[in-house]
Design a protein around this motif. Sequence first.
Motif, short mmCIF file in Angstrom:
data_model
loop_
_atom_site.label_atom_id
_atom_site.label_comp_id
_atom_site.label_asym_id
_atom_site.label_seq_id
_atom_site.Cartn_x
_atom_site.Cartn_y
_atom_site.Cartn_z
N ASP A 15 0.82 -1.21 0.00
CA ASP A 15 0.00 0.00 0.00
C ASP A 15 0.86 1.27 0.00
N SER A 16 2.14 1.13 0.31
CA SER A 16 3.00 2.31 0.40
C SER A 16 3.80 2.58 -0.88
N ILE A 17 3.78 1.64 -1.84
CA ILE A 17 4.54 1.84 -3.07
C ILE A 17 3.72 2.63 -4.10
N GLU A 18 4.40 3.15 -5.12
CA GLU A 18 3.75 4.03 -6.09
C GLU A 18 3.13 3.28 -7.26
N CYS A 114 1.60 -2.49 -11.85
CA CYS A 114 1.12 -1.59 -12.90
C CYS A 114 1.55 -0.15 -12.68
N LYS A 115 1.94 0.52 -13.77
CA LYS A 115 2.30 1.94 -13.73
C LYS A 115 1.30 2.73 -14.58
N ASP A 116 0.81 3.82 -14.02
CA ASP A 116 -0.17 4.66 -14.72
C ASP A 116 0.53 5.55 -15.74
N ILE A 117 0.11 5.46 -17.01
CA ILE A 117 0.70 6.32 -18.05
C ILE A 117 -0.38 7.17 -18.73
#
Length: 467
Positions: A15-18, A114-117
């Motif tokens: 929960d603390s990672i981006e 997952c990374k938001d782009i």
Amino acid sequence: MLDDVLVRTFSHIFDSIEEGVIVTDRHGKIIFYNSEMAKLEELVSENVVGKYLTEVYDAVTLESSEHLTAVLTGETVLEKNKTYFTNKGKEVNIVASTYPVIENSEVIAVYSVCKDITKFKELLTKTMQFQDQIGSDGRQRDNGTRYTFESINFVSSAMQEMVVSAKKAAVADGFILVFGETGTGKELLVQAIHNYSSRKKEPFVAINCAAIPETLLESILFGTAKGAFTGAIESKGLFQQAGNGTLFLDELNSLNSALQAKLLRVLQEKMVRRVGGTVEIPVHCRVISSTNVDPWEAVNNGILRKDLFYRLAVITLYVPPLKDRQEDIEALIHYFMKKYQRIYGLRNVSMNDKLKDVFMRYQWPGNVRELEHIIESAMNMLDGRKVITIDHLPHYLKSKFLRQDGTISEFYKKGSGTLAHALRETETQVLREALKNHHGNITKAAESIGIARQNLQYRMKKLGIEV
């Protein structure tokens, strides 16, 4: 008891990672969903955990779901660009890596990171549309450059030779590969080449290959066909946007092998096909590339494809680091001081001799860019005074130059140079040994120590080594 503690600990960590994290069991049932994923998809974790993928996302199939594919194949899917919709109608653009968890040869769970782009993709689309509008309105526009050869400040013979070679390369109009450490001014040189060439009235288009996510680079370079992926529009890639001008690929060595292969195909066939398209489009631009490491070393280490290197390195130009052209340091000090006096409305500012001598002996790991930023910073710290001293430097640099008692470190005192001398002697010995082992053959000697032939020739001249 211990298992409960571990579960709570790992939940807190995730929960603390981006990045968003989602975990399913082998049947596609969601068993973990972190807060970043909830924020990205605008869903509530309590309403997601315990449900199946088909209940949370629209049109989930074996072909569209990496989770379901990983259950069947047990294979990892890395850095895949995805556009999809939640059951609430929210469009999501991500780059995701999906990993199976295998126990006793069976997949028991699957998780994705997952990374938001979304914002990046929107900005890219708007930028490319804007560039198309500028180019299609029939008006004369700037070619996209700021620098010419007159913008390059130097007094050293090394830079003089490099500039002479660069001007010849500009006129020759072939592929050029520029290499040198970060901060040496490679893009400045490339812009100067463009403005000295017959293409100077055409566009100059540059891209830093290390600054763009790998999953988007292909569509940026080659363009996209409408419908290539959800929300994709018909858009030109940089090869088309460069037209008859110059396309500059900065930090070429950061491209992955697959994209290097596609780039090589475009360069060989002089045709480009948009992502998702079927039509071959002619390419007319000149390509200049750069690396921040020795390209031959990158080839030997498998970072740069050898066939791509030979295609792009028709002409190679080496920009030496600032530490190897001491004569230029003082000239650059004067240039940047004049520049920032003009910008900040200052007059008659000078640098005291003690600091200037320290600057002449500093190794400048950030090269010209570091020198410029330090002078600009010092100008801002003057507080009405007219002389820049060590006291006006950034703390990280001041701590290198000064002892705890405030006196200048022995290494930076005039006439010491002990470490610099030792490094020079060691380098001389290594180069002499390599040349001796290969009977004076510069090409083979350079390959044996993992540097480019041009780099070795420069080092030999700098150190006074003759074959």
